[in-house]
Design a protein around this motif. Structure first.
Motif, mmCIF file in Angstrom:
data_model
loop_
_atom_site.group_PDB
_atom_site.id
_atom_site.type_symbol
_atom_site.label_atom_id
_atom_site.label_comp_id
_atom_site.label_asym_id
_atom_site.label_seq_id
_atom_site.Cartn_x
_atom_site.Cartn_y
_atom_site.Cartn_z
ATOM 1 N N THR A 6 0.832 -1.201 0.000
ATOM 2 C CA THR A 6 0.000 0.000 0.000
ATOM 3 C C THR A 6 0.866 1.250 0.000
ATOM 4 N N VAL A 7 0.331 2.308 -0.585
ATOM 5 C CA VAL A 7 0.988 3.619 -0.553
ATOM 6 C C VAL A 7 -0.024 4.644 -0.068
ATOM 7 N N ALA A 8 0.480 5.664 0.646
ATOM 8 C CA ALA A 8 -0.390 6.708 1.197
ATOM 9 C C ALA A 8 0.411 8.000 1.315
ATOM 10 N N PRO A 9 -0.272 9.137 1.381
ATOM 11 C CA PRO A 9 0.441 10.424 1.412
ATOM 12 C C PRO A 9 1.370 10.587 2.604
ATOM 13 N N TYR A 10 1.067 9.936 3.731
ATOM 14 C CA TYR A 10 1.833 10.171 4.953
ATOM 15 C C TYR A 10 2.992 9.198 5.142
ATOM 16 N N GLN A 11 3.213 8.316 4.175
ATOM 17 C CA GLN A 11 4.337 7.403 4.275
ATOM 18 C C GLN A 11 5.637 8.130 3.941
ATOM 19 N N ALA A 67 -13.797 11.679 2.098
ATOM 20 C CA ALA A 67 -15.161 11.329 1.707
ATOM 21 C C ALA A 67 -15.187 10.104 0.797
ATOM 22 N N ALA A 68 -14.177 9.979 -0.071
ATOM 23 C CA ALA A 68 -14.125 8.833 -0.981
ATOM 24 C C ALA A 68 -13.652 7.579 -0.267
ATOM 25 N N LEU A 69 -12.777 7.747 0.707
ATOM 26 C CA LEU A 69 -12.164 6.601 1.376
ATOM 27 C C LEU A 69 -13.071 5.974 2.430
ATOM 28 N N ALA A 70 -13.934 6.769 3.056
ATOM 29 C CA ALA A 70 -14.777 6.261 4.142
ATOM 30 C C ALA A 70 -15.644 5.076 3.708
ATOM 31 N N PRO A 71 -16.415 5.175 2.606
ATOM 32 C CA PRO A 71 -17.234 4.017 2.221
ATOM 33 C C PRO A 71 -16.407 2.836 1.736
ATOM 34 N N VAL A 72 -15.212 3.112 1.188
ATOM 35 C CA VAL A 72 -14.348 2.020 0.731
ATOM 36 C C VAL A 72 -13.817 1.234 1.923
ATOM 37 N N CYS A 73 -13.362 1.936 2.945
ATOM 38 C CA CYS A 73 -12.814 1.257 4.130
ATOM 39 C C CYS A 73 -13.879 0.470 4.880
ATOM 40 N N ALA A 74 -15.145 0.863 4.733
ATOM 41 C CA ALA A 74 -16.221 0.116 5.377
ATOM 42 C C ALA A 74 -16.364 -1.273 4.769
ATOM 43 N N ILE A 75 -15.972 -1.412 3.489
ATOM 44 C CA ILE A 75 -16.059 -2.698 2.793
ATOM 45 C C ILE A 75 -14.700 -3.387 2.736
ATOM 46 N N LEU A 76 -13.659 -2.597 2.530
ATOM 47 C CA LEU A 76 -12.311 -3.119 2.333
ATOM 48 C C LEU A 76 -11.365 -2.437 3.334
ATOM 49 N N PRO A 77 -11.337 -2.908 4.577
ATOM 50 C CA PRO A 77 -10.576 -2.216 5.634
ATOM 51 C C PRO A 77 -9.084 -2.546 5.629
ATOM 52 N N LEU A 78 -8.382 -2.139 4.571
ATOM 53 C CA LEU A 78 -6.937 -2.301 4.576
ATOM 54 C C LEU A 78 -6.354 -1.444 5.700
ATOM 55 N N PRO A 79 -5.510 -2.006 6.554
ATOM 56 C CA PRO A 79 -5.034 -1.264 7.732
ATOM 57 C C PRO A 79 -4.428 0.093 7.410
ATOM 58 N N GLU A 80 -3.578 0.173 6.383
ATOM 59 C CA GLU A 80 -2.931 1.436 6.053
ATOM 60 C C GLU A 80 -3.932 2.455 5.524
ATOM 61 N N TRP A 81 -4.943 1.991 4.787
ATOM 62 C CA TRP A 81 -5.979 2.905 4.308
ATOM 63 C C TRP A 81 -6.818 3.422 5.466
ATOM 64 N N CYS A 82 -7.140 2.538 6.393
ATOM 65 C CA CYS A 82 -7.920 2.958 7.564
ATOM 66 C C CYS A 82 -7.135 3.949 8.412
ATOM 67 N N ALA A 83 -5.814 3.730 8.531
ATOM 68 C CA ALA A 83 -4.977 4.669 9.283
ATOM 69 C C ALA A 83 -4.965 6.032 8.606
ATOM 70 N N THR A 204 -4.045 10.680 -2.801
ATOM 71 C CA THR A 204 -4.257 9.310 -3.286
ATOM 72 C C THR A 204 -3.777 8.287 -2.264
ATOM 73 N N VAL A 205 -4.525 7.218 -2.138
ATOM 74 C CA VAL A 205 -4.022 6.007 -1.488
ATOM 75 C C VAL A 205 -4.097 4.895 -2.524
ATOM 76 N N GLY A 206 -3.140 3.982 -2.469
ATOM 77 C CA GLY A 206 -3.105 2.911 -3.449
ATOM 78 C C GLY A 206 -2.797 1.574 -2.804
ATOM 79 N N ALA A 207 -3.120 0.512 -3.505
ATOM 80 C CA ALA A 207 -2.802 -0.843 -3.041
ATOM 81 C C ALA A 207 -2.479 -1.697 -4.254
ATOM 82 N N LEU A 208 -1.503 -2.570 -4.082
ATOM 83 C CA LEU A 208 -1.082 -3.497 -5.132
ATOM 84 C C LEU A 208 -1.112 -4.907 -4.568
ATOM 85 N N LEU A 209 -1.901 -5.767 -5.178
ATOM 86 C CA LEU A 209 -2.015 -7.169 -4.769
ATOM 87 C C LEU A 209 -1.294 -8.041 -5.787
#
Length: 223
Positions: A6-11, A67-83, A204-209
């Motif tokens: 995962t990547v996030a602005p605060y990393q 606003a975009a991330l809140a409904p996504v994390c409710a379904i897909l709670p990736l720890p770094e995204w939730c943080a 942006t937050v991102g994830a690579l599987l």
């Protein structure tokens, strides 16, 4: 089995900081994940032919990303995204001095099961099983009734599971997604050439599987 990155602005080293504000444009998030696919210094870098799925959740500001991330994390709670979501929605008033809790601090609620209680639970379960077997009647009528009850219970559970599978959650339209197949270097090139969001998406937050097996479920989740 697979890997998730995962990547996030605060990393550190990922987001760009200016005036105490952090940003991560969508193309830069893609570049960071593509570069990681070619990081030979990482001993855990996957190798071989791999299936890949990439997701981006974007916004043009912290408020939009939250606003975009809140409904996504409710379904897909990736720890770094939730943080990241917690940080975006926290009270960041630098003039406010929060009151620290006293030490020792309470931990999150957890099962209070250590060796004495675990042994007691095992003994209780064994005793209940013995009592239950002692109460079983060898009478054919009773046996048939028990089997019928078990069959009814099983059918109800199967129907419940079928309904849950039919109504699985969907992230369609809630994030940008991409999938590819190949060796890590090839996936990096494919990812860089993908039709990802542009620099107007500054948060942006991102994830690579990655997985040797097809990631069919995760692809369908976003379609």
């Amino acid at each position: 089995m697979g890997r998730c990155l995962t990547v996030a602005p605060y990393q550190h080293g990922i987001g760009q900081e200016q005036g105490g504000k952090y940003t991560l444009a969508a193309p830069n998030a893609i570049k960071a994940m593509a570069a990681k696919l070619q990081d030979g210094a990482d001993p855990l870098l996957p190798a071989g032919q791999l299936h890949a799925v990439t997701w981006l959740v974007t916004g043009s500001s912290e408020t939009e990303l939250a606003a975009a991330l809140a409904p996504v994390c409710a379904i897909l709670p990736l720890p770094e995204w939730c943080a990241t979501l917690r940080r975006l929605t926290a009270n960041n008033d630098i003039m406010a001095q929060p009151t620290a809790a006293m030490v020792p601090r309470w931990k999150a609620e957890e099962p209070l099961i250590w060796d004495p209680l675990r042994r007691q639970l095992m003994l209780t379960a064994a005793r209940d099983a013995l009592q239950g077997s002692g109460n079983n009647s060898p009478a054919p009528t009773t046996t048939k009734a028990k089997l019928a009850a078990l069959a009814t219970k099983r059918a109800a559970r199967v129907a419940e599971l079928d309904e849950a599978l039919a109504n699985k959650p969907s992230l369609a339209g809630m994030l940008w997604s991409w999938h590819g197949y190949g060796e890590p270097a090839s996936l990096a090139a494919q990812l860089l050439e993908s039709a990802h969001p542009d620099h107007s998406h500054s948060m942006t937050v991102g994830a690579l599987l990655l997985s040797p097996s097809p990631l069919t479920f995760w692809q369908e989740l976003t379609q």
